[in-house]
Enzyme design. Structure first.
Site, short mmCIF file in Angstrom:
data_model
loop_
_atom_site.label_atom_id
_atom_site.label_comp_id
_atom_site.label_asym_id
_atom_site.label_seq_id
_atom_site.Cartn_x
_atom_site.Cartn_y
_atom_site.Cartn_z
N ASP A 91 0.83 -1.19 0.00
CA ASP A 91 0.00 0.00 0.00
C ASP A 91 0.87 1.25 0.00
O ASP A 91 2.03 1.23 0.44
CB ASP A 91 -0.91 0.03 1.24
CG ASP A 91 -1.92 -1.10 1.25
OD1 ASP A 91 -2.22 -1.62 0.16
OD2 ASP A 91 -2.41 -1.44 2.33
N LYS A 92 0.31 2.35 -0.45
CA LYS A 92 1.04 3.61 -0.50
C LYS A 92 1.71 3.96 0.82
O LYS A 92 2.88 4.33 0.86
CB LYS A 92 0.07 4.74 -0.91
CG LYS A 92 0.68 6.14 -0.83
CD LYS A 92 -0.37 7.21 -1.10
CE LYS A 92 0.22 8.59 -0.90
NZ LYS A 92 -0.79 9.65 -1.08
#
Length: 299
Positions: A132-133
């Site tokens: 995920d970011k």
């Protein structure tokens, strides 16, 4: 690309979103552009799918060709002719998406690593798995298609080591455990995943490392790799990740996203068969937060 519909009754845009990595809005744009067909015929987004429907779709090549190499900082932990292991910083998106074509890990890879596998096309060259970011840590990158196939197969067979460190809310009652709960897209919020009977099998091992009263440091090991798996599973058992604005409480530790770091990565070298294991130090903010928790209330 083509997929077979597995469950009847959903709208075409929802069904296609559930069975691909694309968002519902992206699929609606493809349908409007005439790039989606069902059993060889054009259908509206509201079409109700049936089991066995053959859905064909294309992604616009013009936008893909806009992705360019960028001289962004990239922490390469290991590299040889077949693979690389990089330490992704928190806040960096792994690959470009609609409306977001710059500043991603892929943009950096295109600059720093000249040879990348083409299995996932030019949008995700070399990307075998994702973070995920706002999750930091280790990612394996394939530099040719043969390496990509072997690394991906090892992941699918649950033979790769992926261990994370996380700070979670609350004091876990058990020192270690296994969370087995299927994960799928949330029916209430399309931005979220959820534990649902219609989801795909997912398993996460956890082990408590330190307790701080209101927070706990845990090591987490993945058997499967579902979207947001650790975040969803920890929220499911009542201990969401600190800093996770999507699955956790608003009152949390100050930071720039969830306190989740992919610390260890183990794999079999796709050419030599050698077992390799890598580790990455905690990001500065994560380490400083741990130091503060230890000072204030570690037990």
């Amino acid at each position: 690309m083509e997929i077979r519909i597995k469950a009847a009754g959903d709208r075409l845009d929802k069904a296609l979103s559930d069975q691909t990595d694309m968002s519902r809005s992206q699929i609606q744009q493809l349908i409007k552009a005439g790039l989606v067909s069902v059993n060889g015929q054009s259908k509206k987004a509201s079409y109700t799918v049936q089991i066995g429907d053959l859905v064909s779709y294309q992604t616009p090549q013009a936008e893909v060709l806009e992705y360019r190499a960028e001289n962004l900082p990239l922490d390469i932990i290991y590299e040889d002719a077949d693979l690389a292991v990089v330490n992704k910083p928190q806040g960096m998106v792994v690959h470009p998406a609609a409306g977001h074509t710059r500043g991603t890990l892929v943009n950096a890879l295109l600059y720093h690593i000249k040879d990348l596998s083409a299995i996932n096309g030019v949008i995700r060259p070399g990307i075998v798995h994702r973070l995920d970011k706002d999750t930091s840590g280790l990612l394996m990158i394939a530099k040719n298609d043969q390496a990509h196939q072997k690394l991906a197969a090892e992941l699918k067979d649950k033979k790769s080591l992926r261990q994370y460190l996380a700070i979670v809310h609350g004091n876990l009652p058990d020192d270690y455990g296994l969370i087995e709960a299927p994960i799928g897209r949330s029916k209430k919020d399309r931005k979220k995943q959820a534990v649902t009977a219609q989801g795909k099998p997912a398993a996460t091992h956890f082990r408590v490392l330190e307790r701080f009263g209101a927070y706990t440091l845990v090591a987490l090991t993945l058997e499967t790799g579902r979207t947001h798996q650790i975040r969803v599973h920890m929220a499911y058992i009542g201990h969401p990740l600190a800093g996770d604005v999507l699955y956790g409480p608003r009152k949390t530790l100050p930071g720039a996203g969830q306190f989740l770091h992919a610390q260890k990565l183990g794999l079999t070298h796709p050419r030599t068969g050698e077992l390799l294991e890598f580790s990455a130090p905690l990001p500065q903010l994560f380490q400083e937060t741990l130091d503060r928790l230890r000072k204030e209330g570690g037990v």
